[in-house]
Write a protein that holds these residues in place. Structure first.
Motif, PDB file in Angstrom:
ATOM      1  N   VAL A 290       0.853  -1.188   0.000  1.00  0.00           N
ATOM      2  CA  VAL A 290       0.000   0.000   0.000  1.00  0.00           C
ATOM      3  C   VAL A 290       0.886   1.235   0.000  1.00  0.00           C
ATOM      4  O   VAL A 290       2.052   1.178   0.396  1.00  0.00           O
ATOM      5  CB  VAL A 290      -0.947   0.049   1.229  1.00  0.00           C
ATOM      6  N   ASP A 291       0.318   2.356  -0.436  1.00  0.00           N
ATOM      7  CA  ASP A 291       0.994   3.634  -0.322  1.00  0.00           C
ATOM      8  C   ASP A 291       0.675   4.207   1.053  1.00  0.00           C
ATOM      9  O   ASP A 291      -0.469   4.568   1.334  1.00  0.00           O
ATOM     10  CB  ASP A 291       0.515   4.585  -1.420  1.00  0.00           C
ATOM     11  N   GLU A 292       1.681   4.279   1.926  1.00  0.00           N
ATOM     12  CA  GLU A 292       1.440   4.613   3.326  1.00  0.00           C
ATOM     13  C   GLU A 292       0.802   5.990   3.494  1.00  0.00           C
ATOM     14  O   GLU A 292      -0.203   6.139   4.199  1.00  0.00           O
ATOM     15  CB  GLU A 292       2.753   4.560   4.120  1.00  0.00           C
ATOM     16  N   LYS A 293       1.350   6.994   2.855  1.00  0.00           N
ATOM     17  CA  LYS A 293       0.818   8.349   3.034  1.00  0.00           C
ATOM     18  C   LYS A 293      -0.646   8.430   2.628  1.00  0.00           C
ATOM     19  O   LYS A 293      -1.483   8.949   3.373  1.00  0.00           O
ATOM     20  CB  LYS A 293       1.642   9.341   2.217  1.00  0.00           C
ATOM     21  N   THR A 294      -0.966   7.887   1.468  1.00  0.00           N
ATOM     22  CA  THR A 294      -2.332   7.982   0.967  1.00  0.00           C
ATOM     23  C   THR A 294      -3.308   7.246   1.862  1.00  0.00           C
ATOM     24  O   THR A 294      -4.391   7.751   2.190  1.00  0.00           O
ATOM     25  CB  THR A 294      -2.406   7.421  -0.471  1.00  0.00           C
ATOM     26  N   ILE A 295      -2.922   6.050   2.301  1.00  0.00           N
ATOM     27  CA  ILE A 295      -3.855   5.252   3.092  1.00  0.00           C
ATOM     28  C   ILE A 295      -4.012   5.819   4.500  1.00  0.00           C
ATOM     29  O   ILE A 295      -5.112   5.804   5.073  1.00  0.00           O
ATOM     30  CB  ILE A 295      -3.438   3.769   3.112  1.00  0.00           C
ATOM     31  N   VAL A 296      -2.941   6.364   5.082  1.00  0.00           N
ATOM     32  CA  VAL A 296      -3.033   6.957   6.422  1.00  0.00           C
ATOM     33  C   VAL A 296      -3.928   8.192   6.393  1.00  0.00           C
ATOM     34  O   VAL A 296      -4.796   8.381   7.258  1.00  0.00           O
ATOM     35  CB  VAL A 296      -1.639   7.294   6.973  1.00  0.00           C
ATOM     36  N   LEU A 297      -3.723   9.054   5.404  1.00  0.00           N
ATOM     37  CA  LEU A 297      -4.545  10.254   5.310  1.00  0.00           C
ATOM     38  C   LEU A 297      -6.013   9.899   5.094  1.00  0.00           C
ATOM     39  O   LEU A 297      -6.909  10.531   5.674  1.00  0.00           O
ATOM     40  CB  LEU A 297      -4.037  11.156   4.184  1.00  0.00           C
ATOM     41  N   GLU A 298      -6.264   8.888   4.287  1.00  0.00           N
ATOM     42  CA  GLU A 298      -7.652   8.456   4.081  1.00  0.00           C
ATOM     43  C   GLU A 298      -8.242   7.895   5.366  1.00  0.00           C
ATOM     44  O   GLU A 298      -9.390   8.181   5.729  1.00  0.00           O
ATOM     45  CB  GLU A 298      -7.711   7.404   2.970  1.00  0.00           C
ATOM     46  N   MET A 299      -7.464   7.111   6.083  1.00  0.00           N
ATOM     47  CA  MET A 299      -7.934   6.492   7.315  1.00  0.00           C
ATOM     48  C   MET A 299      -8.257   7.543   8.374  1.00  0.00           C
ATOM     49  O   MET A 299      -9.327   7.519   9.001  1.00  0.00           O
ATOM     50  CB  MET A 299      -6.858   5.520   7.829  1.00  0.00           C
ATOM     51  N   LEU A 300      -7.340   8.486   8.579  1.00  0.00           N
ATOM     52  CA  LEU A 300      -7.565   9.511   9.601  1.00  0.00           C
ATOM     53  C   LEU A 300      -8.679  10.473   9.191  1.00  0.00           C
ATOM     54  O   LEU A 300      -9.443  10.941  10.042  1.00  0.00           O
ATOM     55  CB  LEU A 300      -6.274  10.272   9.868  1.00  0.00           C
ATOM     56  N   THR A 301      -8.778  10.758   7.899  1.00  0.00           N
ATOM     57  CA  THR A 301      -9.878  11.597   7.431  1.00  0.00           C
ATOM     58  C   THR A 301     -11.213  10.928   7.699  1.00  0.00           C
ATOM     59  O   THR A 301     -12.191  11.592   8.081  1.00  0.00           O
ATOM     60  CB  THR A 301      -9.722  11.900   5.927  1.00  0.00           C
ATOM     61  N   SER A 302     -11.281   9.608   7.543  1.00  0.00           N
ATOM     62  CA  SER A 302     -12.535   8.904   7.820  1.00  0.00           C
ATOM     63  C   SER A 302     -12.928   9.024   9.282  1.00  0.00           C
ATOM     64  O   SER A 302     -14.114   9.116   9.621  1.00  0.00           O
ATOM     65  CB  SER A 302     -12.416   7.422   7.427  1.00  0.00           C
ATOM     66  N   MET A 303     -11.931   9.054  10.157  1.00  0.00           N
ATOM     67  CA  MET A 303     -12.203   9.198  11.587  1.00  0.00           C
ATOM     68  C   MET A 303     -12.751  10.594  11.900  1.00  0.00           C
ATOM     69  O   MET A 303     -13.721  10.742  12.650  1.00  0.00           O
ATOM     70  CB  MET A 303     -10.927   8.929  12.390  1.00  0.00           C
ATOM     71  N   LYS A 304     -12.140  11.590  11.295  1.00  0.00           N
ATOM     72  CA  LYS A 304     -12.625  12.945  11.528  1.00  0.00           C
ATOM     73  C   LYS A 304     -14.001  13.138  10.902  1.00  0.00           C
ATOM     74  O   LYS A 304     -14.891  13.769  11.484  1.00  0.00           O
ATOM     75  CB  LYS A 304     -11.622  13.959  10.980  1.00  0.00           C
ATOM     76  N   ARG A 305     -14.195  12.597   9.702  1.00  0.00           N
ATOM     77  CA  ARG A 305     -15.490  12.692   9.038  1.00  0.00           C
ATOM     78  C   ARG A 305     -16.592  12.020   9.845  1.00  0.00           C
ATOM     79  O   ARG A 305     -17.732  12.493   9.898  1.00  0.00           O
ATOM     80  CB  ARG A 305     -15.398  12.053   7.647  1.00  0.00           C
ATOM     81  N   ALA A 306     -16.248  10.928  10.515  1.00  0.00           N
ATOM     82  CA  ALA A 306     -17.234  10.202  11.315  1.00  0.00           C
ATOM     83  C   ALA A 306     -17.637  10.967  12.566  1.00  0.00           C
ATOM     84  O   ALA A 306     -18.684  10.683  13.154  1.00  0.00           O
ATOM     85  CB  ALA A 306     -16.688   8.831  11.704  1.00  0.00           C
TER      86      ALA A 306
END
Length: 328
Positions: A290-306
């Protein structure tokens, strides 16, 4: 085709600048709380084998970590301690010169503007690895509260800005609130681990904090991952007892719970992006899967969005660098 009636949603996705203009959820370095593991001893910077990039620091090496944290603009840290001595009642958790207390004093002396959040539990300090006093193989609720209050007060005396009790004993918020108030710390807030599931995602943390239970598990006091309504009951109790923040832990597999808590209560909601979530991404990234930067930003954004207002994450330093570079 011109006769067809449909909405052109893609108009707002045509370029990077257009997407940035209409972006609803944005990560900010102020969103993050960075966990730090302080260990007794000297000249120790020991990488946690199951958490690449995460280290245990002795107090004499803590400055190099804190210098980096501050340089990246991270304003809050969460302290965990690994003592030299453990016993049945976790004495080092509430000792005035315990490892978290001393790490707190060091940080507040040298980095006074950094907010220190002190994890308030006994599992790292007990020889049995449970989060309270035991009788046989039973974890006693009420007897544990007294020790948790002593721990919270000693952490506040050392200068902790926020007390974060993670033990999941019934009544822990009201007991700690009463203890802090009586000791003159009525202005110190409680960041309650209000919703904490008995999760398999905690495995790497137990390497980092040397806190694995020596018998049984923690399912009698941490929550069943299958339950949703129970989370609201737990959070409601903590709100009524005087909590100032509500933590949902873990976060990634419990985004529905984050949204429930966000919708129901008006306190700041904190997501804990836990060790297992961190290590899964790190392992995949190190293998090139996986691309670490892209997946981490997506993961943390999902937490904030939730619904997370704040996120406790071991990725905080990495994300701070990425955000800073993207702003240049």
């Amino acid at each position: 085709m011109n006769e067809l009636q449909f909405k052109r949603h893609r108009r707002l996705r045509q370029s990077a600048n257009m997407r940035a203009l209409v972006r609803e959820t944005i990560l900010n370095v102020n969103d993050f709380i960075y966990p730090i593991f302080a260990v007794e001893g000297e000249n120790i910077k020991q990488e946690v084998s199951s958490m690449p990039g995460v280290y245990q620091f002795s107090l004499d090496r803590l400055q190099e970590e804190m210098d980096e944290v501050v340089s990246l603009g991270i304003k809050s840290v969460l302290l965990f301690g690994i003592p030299d001595h453990k016993d049945a009642v976790g004495t080092e958790a509430y000792h005035s010169h315990g490892i978290v207390q001393e790490a707190t004093r060091f940080i507040k002396q040298h980095y006074p503007d950094v907010l220190v959040v002190a994890d308030t539990c006994l599992c790292e300090y007990t020889d049995h690895g449970h989060c309270g006093v035991i009788e046989g193989e039973k974890v006693l609720n009420d007897a544990s509260l007294d020790l948790l209050v002593k721990t919270a007060v000693s952490q506040a005396e050392a200068g902790a800005d926020i007390i974060a009790p993670s033990n999941m004993m019934d009544g822990f918020v009201v007991a700690i609130r009463k203890g802090l108030d009586e000791a003159g710390f009525e202005d110190v807030p409680i960041m309650s681990y209000a919703v904490k599931y008995a999760s398999a995602f905690y495995g790497p943390f137990r390497d980092a904090a040397d806190s694995a239970p020596q018998f049984g598990d923690r399912k009698s006091y941490q929550m069943d991952p299958a339950n949703r309504l129970e989370a609201l009951r737990e959070a409601e109790s903590d709100v009524e007892e005087g909590a100032d923040f509500l933590i949902v832990k873990p976060t990634l597999s419990y985004l529905d719970i984050v949204r429930d808590v966000r919708n129901e209560f008006r306190l700041p909601v904190v997501g804990y992006n836990v060790s297992g979530e961190y290590s899964l991404v790190k392992a995949a990234a190190l293998n090139g899967w996986v691309d670490e930067k892209t997946i981490v930003l997506e993961m943390l954004t999902s937490m904030k969005r939730a619904g997370c207002d704040l996120i406790i994450t071991y990725f905080a330093k990495d994300v701070a660098r990425w955000i800073s570079n993207s702003d240049k």
